[in-house]
Design an enzyme around this catalytic site. Structure first.
Site, PDB file in Angstrom:
ATOM      1  CB  THR A  25      20.441  50.801  50.039  1.00 36.05           C
ATOM      2  OG1 THR A  25      19.391  51.726  50.310  1.00 36.05           O
ATOM      3  CG2 THR A  25      19.933  49.384  50.266  1.00 36.05           C
ATOM      4  CE1 TYR A  41      19.359  49.415  46.511  1.00 35.76           C
ATOM      5  CE2 TYR A  41      17.840  50.606  45.096  1.00 35.76           C
ATOM      6  CZ  TYR A  41      18.076  49.707  46.119  1.00 35.76           C
ATOM      7  OH  TYR A  41      17.020  49.098  46.740  1.00 35.76           O
ATOM      8  CG  HIS A  63      15.744  46.131  50.962  1.00 34.08           C
ATOM      9  ND1 HIS A  63      16.925  46.662  50.517  1.00 34.08           N
ATOM     10  CD2 HIS A  63      14.834  46.463  50.024  1.00 34.08           C
ATOM     11  CE1 HIS A  63      16.741  47.254  49.349  1.00 34.08           C
ATOM     12  NE2 HIS A  63      15.473  47.163  49.033  1.00 34.08           N
ATOM     13  CB  SER A  80      14.130  54.663  45.583  1.00 32.59           C
ATOM     14  OG  SER A  80      14.869  53.667  44.922  1.00 32.59           O
ATOM     15  CE  LYS A 110      15.806  51.670  53.795  1.00 31.86           C
ATOM     16  NZ  LYS A 110      15.882  50.529  52.876  1.00 31.86           N
TER      17      LYS A 110
END
Lengths: 363, 363, 363, 363
Positions: free
Chosen positions: D162, D136, D258, D112, D234
């Site tokens: 994402t 992100y 998520h 992440s 995603k």
């Protein structure tokens, strides 16, 4: 009682829990109780589980605008305060607190014929509204006319005729737990107001009900003759009744089963919504109430075609939990949840909300 | 035992609760027990959950009239007392109490071959009826003929032949809890009466059952030859059997699975109803029993085409809870609930009740 | 241990309860445990709830005849003892007790390759049978050939090849509770017998399984070459596998998922049955096991087209609860329940049982 | 903390249980909590119950090969580590432990943007990977570009954008239980990283969200201009979004909600999978995560067309329960369960897995 910080309420369940802790058994039976086995009261929320949401991503949204209008009245969101009776039972500020909170939030609020404060007191507390008057037909039309006239004079901008209470439903929980409500608040609109009758009278082989039950759809035309206010019909659950209401002059209908307090086993509001929208959605505004507990519930109702979505019991919870500030918190919670849900589904305003958002979970 | 104020019972559940408190374990096993795993016994009520009600509002109703006729007998409502055996087990007044209460309510009551009081005592207690005699075929036809003759002579106006008990079902709960019913009441209709046999006998490779099980549909014609009373067949669950019954002379059929006491896993009565109505509804009257606990259950059954709706176990609850007054309260509760439900769905009499009232909840 | 009166067991649940009380945690984990989350193990019974029964009344029945034949062997009923391993774990009489009880009841019994007694001891205990040998393929064919030869010589009249255990399923409950089975009974058929392997071996990127897993449908032809006994394939869940089995020479198939002990999430046996019957029912006999707890379960399976219906776990319960007499009681209970159920649905023999008995509860 | 023998964990539930025992209430709220009422979080796993498995027997399998490739990277199985933030919260080794375990298992792992260790530290700990970077979007594109550049330079071989978190979901459980996480670990990728914003700001009538929410599908083309790494999207739940992603340059999509942490009431991942595969399966690789707890869950997802299947929460459980060795155990457990499940369904490699394996349980 208002010392609780509204910010401490994260969800409607928190409001419910605090409200329960602060209410007597009798009052709580009034707040929560439904008719009969409470099948409809519990179905109202459970039926939202038929639907999943299908988001749309990377929609290029920086803000979400919840504004809409209800019969021409601009409001900050489609969420409205559905009418509930006897708000003074749950909190001393009663409808006055509700009216201030709703008005501050620029939210439509409907007030019951059976309010604990008079409609004039409510209007004075929050003059800007918007504010509609919920009407129970009175045994004689003169009394009905008087109520409508007072509403018009004190600045209410709509008349919401409830049609699902020709007689009071079988409120078993209320009867069981609530018989001895010790300090009933008086009816704000005057001691002469007649609520829906509680007990049908058996006259030999036949059950005789209160006179106001004799009304037919012509009553709408009659009401149209005594007021310039738009008429809304609350309690619609079928396409046929929706068509009858609109044909008789209703400008909007509220799909509702009275929170499951009248006809137990009545179809859940959200299950009834699509058929009503299909039948009259092009001619009238369609609202709904019943079972709304989350922003995602509201989005489901909007996606099925509702233009406005009401909350009834949650307003009683909010009032009981924190008075005016509780109601403010309730409205702000739901608006924020709806906004976040719209953001996460890629809708920037209500015009972008439609049935393509939904997936039938049973399919 | 009758000191309880019947007015204290708000719902059938109250009657059940009081009955349970007043009954021994053995008696309660008889009252509540079903066959096997009690799948059908519990499905009977649960299956009503398949349906929601769709009300019609502003129907201009001031009264609701529940009156109808069952095979020409005028009754105050479609609700009838279904036959249950051994009513003396649950209350000393037994069938005499039931008969008085039903007759006072102008309700049809059916009394079992296995009543605790004799059919003549029952008739004498409430001469006006209406009152039908439930018949279990006896091992030899002479005994059957004697029972039918007595019924006719003592003023019963219908013969209800139960066809779902050629052998007693596997009543596991009764066997477990009820083996030692200490003071069994005698059979009111005489010690020679033969109830459905309890245990099949295995004769080598083959299970041999009681002789009355050999009956075929010709038995109806044979019964028609020995009485002028109309014949009703109870225990029908399929269109085919309904057609056979009517072809053989039945004037009415009762859709029933014996309260789930006979064939476990049998279809729930309300699930079987529509097919039977479709098959024979134009030629015969169709009634049902099984799972009725609320006025809204009754309305569902009526909407599916039942002309009469029976209650069995609830009568035992009512008797146990309050004797004759308990049964009166039961009937009054159900009639009031049905009347309120009809008012709230906009139906002023039974002719206005039809399938458009229903919505399939799973659809 | 046999002092318990078998007549004290009213239902299979009673047997289960007594068995549990008499078993160590380790043994109980073996008896009850399924694979993984035990979804299939519990679905097997639950899936019978998809069906209701539609009775036929006044069918003129005085007796019910459960007799049938399984691959030509006359049996007293379609109920058979499905093979389960290690019966000596649950009761000292093990398969010997089972064989005596089954033979006395003229019921087909299948005995596992992994029996606690040798197949010859089992045969000697109950020479008349009928008795089939369940075969797990051995790593080399010579060992398989030896097992089949012994079965043929000691009077087994069928070979039941289990095809759903190329490797042992993930028996989590057994691993958790049963690791320390303290006094494992030896394998009756000899210490050289190889059970399905417990743990797959990972060889680098690839999981390597026991050699017997390499079998294809040709194994059936190979088996046909070494025995004159009819071949039955157990573990079929699809029409395609059923067709392959029959094409390769199987005279019967058993629809089974090994009691949910092998592939968790496998389709429930009763849900798989109709498709297999449709595919091969005209060419081969179709049996099933999995989830049978009541006579009404058996009737559902028969109505869907099964010619034989097996019980596995219940035999372990019965053995644990009462040894041979426990198994006798089990078989007698199920036969009686089936007979009563057939009587109550108006079927006098198995030829009268068909799909018109069933109603899909979800429809 | 790592003294627990990973071999002691038989199932993912064991990992979960141990993890819970070792975690503070605050950390556990982070690990387990979903958005809102956690409807989607619980549906993700429950929805696998819609499907049963249909095995194929005697398939002649001696080994099962789970190997596949994900965007050209050979991996030992289709199971991958889905990205989860803040792994340092649950175990001191954080993403470093995860990376080592995944790399040792030759499993793809995604890390992440909000990792507790820097992406360079993660890369150094397990240089061989394969390893993709979850992105992100940052408020300004320069920051995004810097992150992507660092990922590329430190050997990540894919960028996973994402798209379902333009704003943080309503994580009620986290807010309730997790407010006071006492020793928050810093963001490994630097203090300037901006996570999805927690609270929408209301600006008068309008809710204003963080600037990164303004992205549209053009962002994919822009990202394609700054990196040679393949782009994966995603958070896809609909065919339409899948088509948009692929049209904009995505080489793969991850069907995901998520873990139910963003949009409560979003469709369950496994329920959304088939439509996405049908829409883009021929042009891009389709993966999924959400609700995987067993090898049989993975097989269902593969049969519906997923090429890769991710685990998120279970990695947090495994880390909390045993650090790197916990994650190794997790991966080994799932691979073994998948291999056994494939063996038992007669599939020797992933090419043999297709929709014919599935049966809709509701049909």
């Amino acid at each position: 009682m208002d010392e609780v910080l509204p910010g401490g309420f994260l969800t409607l369940s928190d409001l419910e829990e605090t409200a329960k802790a602060r209410s007597s058994t009798e009052v709580w039976a009034y707040v929560e109780g439904g008719a009969g086995e409470e099948l409809t009261a519990s179905d109202n929320h459970a039926a939202f589980r038929h639907w999943s949401l299908l988001p749309r991503h990377l929609a290029g949204i920086r803000s979400v605008d919840l504004r809409t209008s209800l019969l021409g009245h601009p409001v900050s969101s489609p969420i409205f305060v559905a009418p509930t009776a006897y708000q003074g039972l749950v909190h001393s500020t009663g409808e006055v607190g509700t009216a201030k909170a709703a008005s501050a939030a620029r939210t439509l609020a409907m007030f019951s014929t059976l309010s604990s404060f008079s409609m004039e007191e409510i209007a004075a507390a929050a003059p800007t509204g918007p504010r509609w008057f919920q009407l129970y037909l009175q045994p004689d039309f003169a009394a009905t006319r008087e109520l409508v006239g007072r509403a018009e004079r004190s600045g209410y901008s709509g008349i919401v005729l409830t049609v699902d209470a020709p007689v009071l439903g079988s409120r078993d929980r209320q009867t069981r737990d609530g018989v001895a409500i010790r300090s009933p608040v008086p009816l704000g609109n005057g001691p002469h107001i007649v609520p829906p009758a509680r007990i049908p009278q058996s006259d030999g082989e036949v059950f005789v009900f209160p006179p106001d039950a004799t009304a037919t759809w012509e009553i709408l035309e009659r009401l149209g003759g005594i007021t310039r206010l738009p008429l809304v019909v609350k309690g619609i659950l079928t396409a046929d009744d929706a068509r009858r209401a609109v044909a008789a002059g209703a400008r909007a209908v509220v799909v509702s089963n009275h929170g499951g307090r009248q006809l137990d086993r009545a179809v859940a509001s959200v299950d009834a919504l699509a058929a009503v929208v299909a039948a009259v959605g092009s001619q009238a505004e369609v609202y709904m109430d019943g079972g709304i507990r989350r922003g995602s519930d509201i989005l489901v109702a909007l996606a099925l075609g509702a233009r406005g979505v009401g909350v009834g019991r949650p307003v009683l919870w909010a009032l009981a939990a924190g008075g005016e500030r509780g109601v403010s918190r309730l409205l702000s919670l739901l608006q924020t949840e709806l906004a976040v849900t719209m953001m996460l589904t890629g809708r920037r305003n209500l015009a972008e909300v439609g049935p393509e958002l939904l997936r039938d979970r049973s399919a």
